[in-house]
Design a protein around this motif. Structure first.
Motif, PDB file in Angstrom:
ATOM      1  N   GLN A  80       0.828  -1.203   0.000  1.00 41.45           N
ATOM      2  CA  GLN A  80       0.000   0.000   0.000  1.00 41.45           C
ATOM      3  C   GLN A  80       0.868   1.261   0.000  1.00 41.45           C
ATOM      4  O   GLN A  80       0.539   2.247  -0.672  1.00 41.45           O
ATOM      5  CB  GLN A  80      -0.923   0.000   1.224  1.00 41.45           C
ATOM      6  N   GLU A  81       1.977   1.220   0.731  1.00 43.86           N
ATOM      7  CA  GLU A  81       2.839   2.398   0.839  1.00 43.86           C
ATOM      8  C   GLU A  81       3.721   2.595  -0.386  1.00 43.86           C
ATOM      9  O   GLU A  81       4.305   3.667  -0.571  1.00 43.86           O
ATOM     10  CB  GLU A  81       3.705   2.288   2.089  1.00 43.86           C
ATOM     11  N   ALA A  86       4.097  -5.597  -5.821  1.00 45.98           N
ATOM     12  CA  ALA A  86       3.132  -6.695  -5.732  1.00 45.98           C
ATOM     13  C   ALA A  86       3.521  -7.549  -4.540  1.00 45.98           C
ATOM     14  O   ALA A  86       4.617  -7.428  -3.994  1.00 45.98           O
ATOM     15  CB  ALA A  86       3.142  -7.530  -7.013  1.00 45.98           C
ATOM     16  N   ASN A  87       2.597  -8.427  -4.126  1.00 46.43           N
ATOM     17  CA  ASN A  87       2.980  -9.437  -3.144  1.00 46.43           C
ATOM     18  C   ASN A  87       2.263 -10.741  -3.436  1.00 46.43           C
ATOM     19  O   ASN A  87       1.260 -10.776  -4.156  1.00 46.43           O
ATOM     20  CB  ASN A  87       2.780  -8.978  -1.692  1.00 46.43           C
ATOM     21  N   LEU A  88       2.801 -11.825  -2.898  1.00 46.25           N
ATOM     22  CA  LEU A  88       2.264 -13.160  -3.115  1.00 46.25           C
ATOM     23  C   LEU A  88       2.381 -13.916  -1.794  1.00 46.25           C
ATOM     24  O   LEU A  88       3.484 -14.250  -1.374  1.00 46.25           O
ATOM     25  CB  LEU A  88       3.048 -13.882  -4.218  1.00 46.25           C
ATOM     26  N   VAL A 235      -1.813  -6.513  -6.031  1.00 51.48           N
ATOM     27  CA  VAL A 235      -1.218  -5.208  -6.344  1.00 51.48           C
ATOM     28  C   VAL A 235      -2.130  -4.123  -5.798  1.00 51.48           C
ATOM     29  O   VAL A 235      -3.281  -4.389  -5.425  1.00 51.48           O
ATOM     30  CB  VAL A 235      -1.033  -4.995  -7.866  1.00 51.48           C
ATOM     31  N   LYS A 236      -1.640  -2.911  -5.773  1.00 51.77           N
ATOM     32  CA  LYS A 236      -2.491  -1.779  -5.432  1.00 51.77           C
ATOM     33  C   LYS A 236      -3.438  -1.510  -6.598  1.00 51.77           C
ATOM     34  O   LYS A 236      -3.047  -1.593  -7.768  1.00 51.77           O
ATOM     35  CB  LYS A 236      -1.626  -0.550  -5.138  1.00 51.77           C
ATOM     36  N   LYS A 237      -4.695  -1.214  -6.292  1.00 54.02           N
ATOM     37  CA  LYS A 237      -5.694  -0.995  -7.328  1.00 54.02           C
ATOM     38  C   LYS A 237      -5.213   0.048  -8.323  1.00 54.02           C
ATOM     39  O   LYS A 237      -4.704   1.099  -7.952  1.00 54.02           O
ATOM     40  CB  LYS A 237      -7.017  -0.540  -6.702  1.00 54.02           C
TER      41      LYS A 237
END
Length: 275
Positions: A80-81, A86-88, A235-237
């Motif tokens: 978010q920051e 991305a993250n998984l 991911v962030k939108k």
């Protein structure tokens, strides 16, 4: 005490303590030529991403940087920051609860595999053998505790009230014939609790980190059928169509990665045929 996924301690203070970088790299950029910085827990996400980085990414034109985390909160905070692209590591119910609790706007891109949650014990070989009044350790965050209780209910050890969803809690138990007691612990602590409790319901990554094989050591393991807990690439939108993200999404659902998961985990992690 049961809690939401958000820690009361400032994630900004803890961020530097919660991760280790795999390889060198700087803060992520936004261009197609920049490295895609992806946060992950070590197993299985970190291992899957490392396979992609070593064997598939260069051919696909993807520069991939992996940052490993040891908990379930900081990867989303960092995403978010903006320190991650991305993250998984998480499933949809967990992500939905995180967004609701924190006011974040993280979204799923693709769901490549399911790490099934399991029940483990050093005392019994089947959950039906649990003694009257036995203590069962469960995760203390909202969605993982609900997932654990649903797993126990699937075997008839407990019964949950009709309509109990992904955030089911012990208060939703309508029948508990063995009078089981539930000990709520941080997910990472659950493997270490096995000497002290009759059984523990443990997330896949922490079970494997502790040397447990979900496919062979769990006395009860989730089924892949109609399972909402497949891990997702988040991911962030607004960043879903980033070319680097799309390249990684395609690799995560490729035949090569499917074979890697099947060969390496032998049923302890299950590939998902569609995102």
């Amino acid at each position: 005490m049961r809690k939401h996924v958000i820690s009361a301690v400032s994630a900004a203070i803890a961020l530097g303590l919660g991760l280790t970088a795999c390889g060198s790299g700087s803060d992520s950029g936004s261009g197609d030529d920049d490295a895609l910085v992806v946060g992950a827990t070590a197993v299985p996400a970190g291992e899957v991403l490392s396979y992609i980085k070593q064997d598939l990414a260069e051919k696909a034109g993807l520069d991939l940087e992996i940052r490993e985390f040891t908990d379930y909160v900081l990867p989303n905070t960092a995403l978010q920051e903006g320190s991650l692209d991305a993250n998984l590591y998480q499933n949809q119910p967990f992500l939905d609860d995180f967004n609701k609790s924190k006011g974040t706007d993280l979204v799923s891109v693709v769901k490549p595999y399911l790490p099934p949650m399991g029940v483990y014990s050093k005392k019994v070989k089947d959950v039906t053998e649990l003694a009257d009044g036995a203590t069962v350790a469960v995760p203390n965050d909202v969605t993982n505790e609900g997932r654990a209780l649903k797993l126990l209910a699937s075997k008839g050890v407990i019964t949950l009230k009709d309509g109990a969803g992904t955030t089911a809690s012990p208060e939703d138990i309508t029948a508990n014939p063995k009078h089981l007691k539930f000990k709520e612990l941080e997910p990472a602590q659950l493997p270490r609790s096995l000497d002290d409790v009759a059984a523990a319901v443990i997330n896949n990554n922490y079970a494997q980190d502790a040397g447990l094989s979900p496919a062979t050591d769990a006395i009860l393991l989730e089924s892949a059928k109609d399972n909402p807990y497949a891990n997702l690439l988040a991911v962030k939108k607004g960043n879903e169509d980033d070319p680097r993200v799309q390249k990684l999404a395609k690799l995560l659902t490729s035949p090569e990665v499917k074979k890697f998961i099947e060969d390496k985990y032998k049923g302890s992690v299950l590939p998902v045929t569609s995102g």
